[in-house]
Design an enzyme around this catalytic site. Structure first.
Site, short mmCIF file in Angstrom:
data_model
loop_
_atom_site.label_atom_id
_atom_site.label_comp_id
_atom_site.label_asym_id
_atom_site.label_seq_id
_atom_site.Cartn_x
_atom_site.Cartn_y
_atom_site.Cartn_z
N THR A 47 -14.24 -15.24 -4.45
CA THR A 47 -15.28 -15.02 -3.44
C THR A 47 -15.23 -16.10 -2.36
O THR A 47 -15.42 -15.80 -1.18
CB THR A 47 -16.68 -14.97 -4.09
OG1 THR A 47 -16.65 -13.96 -5.12
CG2 THR A 47 -17.76 -14.63 -3.09
N CYS A 48 -14.96 -17.34 -2.73
CA CYS A 48 -14.88 -18.43 -1.75
C CYS A 48 -13.71 -18.19 -0.79
O CYS A 48 -13.82 -18.45 0.41
CB CYS A 48 -14.73 -19.78 -2.45
SG CYS A 48 -16.18 -20.22 -3.42
#
Length: 157
Positions: A47-48
């Site tokens: 997600t980052c």
């Protein structure tokens, strides 16, 4: 142990951290510019990476509107350098290995995954105006649509 988040309209807490090149960066050096300060949990995680790449892909548009992008995580400069190089990130990443700034912004707190509780970064973006005041706080970050959220908050989309 999540600390109190600063509020919209308040002065943004001071920042003095090293970037991916080991150079000290202060928030005050961005006075006169809009800043999108995004706090994220960890370099190279799914997600980052989606969030970082969304900001990379829309970086020219953000810059066109005078918005500087700065990312902060508890990772060190070496990790940030690898992340920047692997994904060709054009903006600054700051290393907060002691979680001081994360605590100053109230984004270091208890999280839960698969029933296990642990301390970590609560993904949040602070939009800071030219005078160093908090314009908005994006708490429901949409990783693949984050640049649009930032532009919308500034009334630019």
């Amino acid at each position: 142990m999540s600390t109190q988040q600063p509020t919209i309209g308040s002065k943004a807490p001071a920042i003095s951290l090293k970037n991916q090149d080991g150079k000290k960066v202060t928030l005050s050096s961005f006075k006169g510019k809009k800043v999108a300060l995004f706090f994220y949990p960890k370099d190279m995680t799914s997600t980052c990476t989606v969030e970082a790449c969304n900001l990379r892909d829309h970086y020219p548009e953000l810059q066109q509107h005078g918005i500087e992008v700065i990312g902060i995580s508890p990772d060190d400069e070496i990790s940030h350098t690898k992340f920047v190089n692997k994904h060709e990130l054009p903006y600054t990443l700051l290393a907060d290995t002691e979680q001081k700034t994360l605590q100053d912004y109230g984004v270091w707190g208890e999280k839960s995954m698969y029933g296990r509780k642990y301390m970590g970064v609560i993904r949040t973006t602070f939009l800071i105006d030219e005078k160093g005041k908090i314009h908005d706080i994006i708490q429901k970050v949409e990783a693949k649509n984050h640049a649009a959220q930032i532009l919308k908050s500034w009334g630019l989309k």
